[in-house]
Every structure is written in C-alpha cells, then in structure tokens.
Design a protein around this motif. Structure first.
Motif, PDB file in Angstrom:
ATOM      1  N   PHE A  29     -48.517   8.631 -22.360  1.00  0.00           N
ATOM      2  CA  PHE A  29     -47.386  10.100 -21.952  1.00  0.00           C
ATOM      3  C   PHE A  29     -46.270   8.849 -22.325  1.00  0.00           C
ATOM      4  O   PHE A  29     -46.273   7.493 -21.014  1.00  0.00           O
ATOM      5  N   ASN A  30     -44.696   9.318 -22.326  1.00  0.00           N
ATOM      6  CA  ASN A  30     -43.608   8.424 -22.227  1.00  0.00           C
ATOM      7  C   ASN A  30     -43.405   7.912 -20.354  1.00  0.00           C
ATOM      8  O   ASN A  30     -42.914   7.120 -20.438  1.00  0.00           O
ATOM      9  N   ASN A  31     -44.111   8.772 -19.685  1.00  0.00           N
ATOM     10  CA  ASN A  31     -43.936   8.697 -18.466  1.00  0.00           C
ATOM     11  C   ASN A  31     -44.678   7.184 -18.398  1.00  0.00           C
ATOM     12  O   ASN A  31     -45.055   6.928 -16.543  1.00  0.00           O
ATOM     13  N   GLY A  32     -45.365   7.105 -18.643  1.00  0.00           N
ATOM     14  CA  GLY A  32     -46.478   5.650 -18.556  1.00  0.00           C
ATOM     15  C   GLY A  32     -47.924   6.453 -17.638  1.00  0.00           C
ATOM     16  O   GLY A  32     -48.706   5.683 -17.336  1.00  0.00           O
ATOM     17  N   LEU A  33     -48.335   7.560 -17.826  1.00  0.00           N
ATOM     18  CA  LEU A  33     -49.592   8.041 -17.461  1.00  0.00           C
ATOM     19  C   LEU A  33     -49.906   8.518 -18.481  1.00  0.00           C
ATOM     20  O   LEU A  33     -49.647   8.455 -19.210  1.00  0.00           O
ATOM     21  N   PHE A  34     -51.361   8.812 -17.428  1.00  0.00           N
ATOM     22  CA  PHE A  34     -52.813   8.996 -19.214  1.00  0.00           C
ATOM     23  C   PHE A  34     -52.971  10.534 -18.504  1.00  0.00           C
ATOM     24  O   PHE A  34     -53.561  11.310 -19.714  1.00  0.00           O
ATOM     25  N   LYS A  35     -52.869  10.834 -17.643  1.00  0.00           N
ATOM     26  CA  LYS A  35     -53.436  12.163 -17.448  1.00  0.00           C
ATOM     27  C   LYS A  35     -54.796  12.317 -17.594  1.00  0.00           C
ATOM     28  O   LYS A  35     -54.485  13.467 -19.107  1.00  0.00           O
ATOM     29  N   PRO A  36     -56.252  11.495 -16.934  1.00  0.00           N
ATOM     30  CA  PRO A  36     -56.893  11.160 -17.231  1.00  0.00           C
ATOM     31  C   PRO A  36     -58.037  12.645 -17.320  1.00  0.00           C
ATOM     32  O   PRO A  36     -59.412  13.383 -18.039  1.00  0.00           O
ATOM     33  N   ASP A  37     -57.803  13.765 -16.389  1.00  0.00           N
ATOM     34  CA  ASP A  37     -58.486  14.864 -16.154  1.00  0.00           C
ATOM     35  C   ASP A  37     -58.118  16.321 -16.541  1.00  0.00           C
ATOM     36  O   ASP A  37     -58.407  17.163 -16.762  1.00  0.00           O
ATOM     37  N   GLU A  38     -56.619  16.096 -17.596  1.00  0.00           N
ATOM     38  CA  GLU A  38     -56.266  17.192 -18.141  1.00  0.00           C
ATOM     39  C   GLU A  38     -56.990  17.229 -19.199  1.00  0.00           C
ATOM     40  O   GLU A  38     -57.045  16.332 -19.847  1.00  0.00           O
ATOM     41  N   PHE A  39     -57.080  18.785 -20.188  1.00  0.00           N
ATOM     42  CA  PHE A  39     -57.173  19.428 -21.490  1.00  0.00           C
ATOM     43  C   PHE A  39     -57.798  18.687 -22.291  1.00  0.00           C
ATOM     44  O   PHE A  39     -56.156  18.415 -22.723  1.00  0.00           O
ATOM     45  N   ILE A  40     -57.883  18.056 -23.513  1.00  0.00           N
ATOM     46  CA  ILE A  40     -57.615  17.249 -24.641  1.00  0.00           C
ATOM     47  C   ILE A  40     -57.508  18.277 -25.729  1.00  0.00           C
ATOM     48  O   ILE A  40     -58.241  19.239 -26.058  1.00  0.00           O
ATOM     49  N   THR A  41     -56.392  18.571 -26.442  1.00  0.00           N
ATOM     50  CA  THR A  41     -55.732  19.617 -27.037  1.00  0.00           C
ATOM     51  C   THR A  41     -56.147  18.936 -28.907  1.00  0.00           C
ATOM     52  O   THR A  41     -57.275  17.502 -28.688  1.00  0.00           O
ATOM     53  N   HIS A  42     -56.187  19.619 -29.354  1.00  0.00           N
ATOM     54  CA  HIS A  42     -56.644  19.238 -31.138  1.00  0.00           C
ATOM     55  C   HIS A  42     -55.746  18.855 -31.245  1.00  0.00           C
ATOM     56  O   HIS A  42     -56.641  17.950 -32.099  1.00  0.00           O
TER      57      HIS A  42
END
Length: 300
Positions: A239-252
């Motif tokens: 994301f723009n803030n440099g995070l990946f957020k690996p534990d968030e659910f992925i969208t289509h």
C-alpha cells in the motif's frame, strides 16, 4: 519463462493457516500421485529420501507425504492396519512379499489397482510391476490396509459437484495447497494477502534475497519469505503507506492484480485473469480456481 531460470528457488507448501492446516483428507488418488512422482528413483539399501529408497523407506516416505505415519521396517509395516485378502485389495493397500533377499517377509509395495503394485526394487528402482510377474507373483505373502481410502474423497466438505473441485484437486496433487487437520478445505472462507503471496510463489518457486520486505512483515512471519519473493519479482507492491497487511483478506481485485503481475513476470498472458466482483473478498475456492486456470496451467 521465469521458472526455467530460477532452478535454485525453493517452493514452500502453502497452508491456509499457520497453526491448523496440514493436509487434505487422504485419498488413494493423492497417495498414488505422490508414489508415481518418484518413478525411476534408484534403489539404495537403507534409503528413505527422494534421492534413493529401499522398499520400506519408500512406502514410509509416500505415506508420510499424505499425513499417515507408518513404521520404518518391512516387518513392522506388516503389522499395521488390518489384514486384507488378495481378492479384496484396494489402491493404497500395502502388499508384502516373502523370501526375496532373505527368508520371511522381506519386501513391501503399494497396490495401485489393476493387479499392479509400485515399490522400490533393487533392479529398476521405483517401478510398477504386475502381481502376475513371474518373480513377484509366487512371493506374494499378505496385504495390510492402513486406511480405508475413499477414492473419490478429496476433502470432507468438497465433493465432485463443486465448480472448484478439479482445480483444487490438481493443486493438491501438485503439493501447492492443502487443507485443514479435520479433513476439510473450507472453500467458502476468505484468503489472506499473505496466503495468496505464498500460494503464487509455490508455483513460481523464487527465493528472495531480502527476507523483510515490508515494515509489517517481520522475518518471523509465516509467509515472510514468500511475500519477499513476490515483492522482489514486482508481483506485489503493498500500500501507499509502505505496508503489505499480510493478514487482511484479499479481494477479487487484489487477487486479479497479483495473478496478472505473476503472469507477466513468467511470460504468460495477463488477459486470462478476470476481475469479476472487484471489491468482494475472494474465497479459497475462487482463488484456487483463478490460480489453477491461469498461472498454474502456464507454469506446470
């Protein structure tokens, strides 16, 4: 194609949860798929790895690959499970032979159906042989059923009528995905972004040089190495803030972008990836199907 120039890369078995997920409900199709993968591997007395097997080392290795523990030696394996008559053999049964290189039970193989068995032989390595073979036929001794395999079962909650069945089955057989300890796949549950990165890299098999790719993905994260590989290849950017957020659910939409990028990196056709339901969460069955029909088919 990328996979041709990263032979040293290591694929890691994708799991849907770091704690509870280990494998599909075992079935004879999966067991025999693992068994046949090692056709031609040479015979090595005392061998129990893919570089060389003896007969019981081979059967133990194959069973362990599908989550079933059996003893190491031929004699001990001949005591597990329940006895089964030759006329009632089913694929996956252990079959034993006597008086080969020594008296008594001395060789073991796995019944594959149609009166054939697969085993590690001293003459041809891992090979499929008929029970009518002039050497093996007279030496047949007994058989044991370690598990009453259901040939048609893949997961307890996934039958052949599910649209994703074929895709999931092939990914399981190629050791790209697996399921839960309770024998389920949970096809309708969502996939995290970290899991998605791991699954894609199980196909590509790239090993990253930097194991801490994002500030919110430490080196100790379950999927750190796979996420790092995907970032290094340019398949994910975060994301723009440099995070990946690996534990968030992925969208289509995120799923489509990841797979499109992976196809471009490996030389495939990114137009094959559809983006239906862009902002909806992608389920495990949906992700498996999309991956199977695009990146996996191109790279297998």
């Amino acid at each position: 194609m990328l996979k041709k120039i990263i032979a040293c890369g290591m694929a890691v078995m994708f799991t849907f949860s770091s704690a509870s997920v280990v494998g599909a409900a075992t079935n004879s199709d999966k067991l025999l798929s693992v068994a046949r993968t090692h056709m031609g591997v040479p015979y090595v007395f005392g061998g129990q790895s893919a570089s060389g097997f003896d007969c019981s080392g081979y059967t133990q290795y194959v069973y362990n690959k599908v989550g079933i523990s059996i003893p190491r030696t031929t004699g001990s394996q001949a005591t597990v499970g329940e006895a089964v008559s030759k006329s009632n053999l089913k694929p996956g049964d252990l079959i034993f032979f006597k008086n080969t290189y020594k008296r008594g039970i001395s060789h073991v193989g796995i019944y594959v159906g149609n009166n054939n068995f697969i085993s590690a032989t001293s003459s041809k390595g891992v090979d499929v042989v008929s029970l009518n073979n002039s050497y093996w036929g007279p030496k047949y001794a007994t058989a044991r059923r370690v598990e009453n395999f259901d040939v048609n079962a893949l997961f307890d909650d996934l039958d052949e009528n599910n649209e994703a069945y074929t895709a999931i089955k092939e990914l399981v057989e190629n050791e790209i995905i697996n399921g839960y300890r309770d024998g389920t796949f949970k096809p309708d549950q969502p996939v995290t972004r970290g899991q998605a990165a791991a699954l894609i890299n199980n196909i590509i098999g790239f090993e990253a040089s930097n194991q801490e790719p994002f500030s919110d993905v430490s080196a100790g994260h379950t999927f750190a190495s796979q996420i790092a590989a995907m970032k290094e290849l340019g398949i994910i950017h975060g994301f723009n803030n440099g995070l990946f957020k690996p534990d968030e659910f992925i969208t289509h939409g995120q799923m489509a972008i990841m797979i499109k990028n992976a196809l471009e990196v490996t030389g495939g056709n990114p137009d094959e990836m559809k983006q239906d339901g862009y902002d909806e969460r992608a389920s495990r069955a949906e992700f498996a199907t999309a991956l199977h029909d695009t990146l996996f088919q191109y790279n297998k």
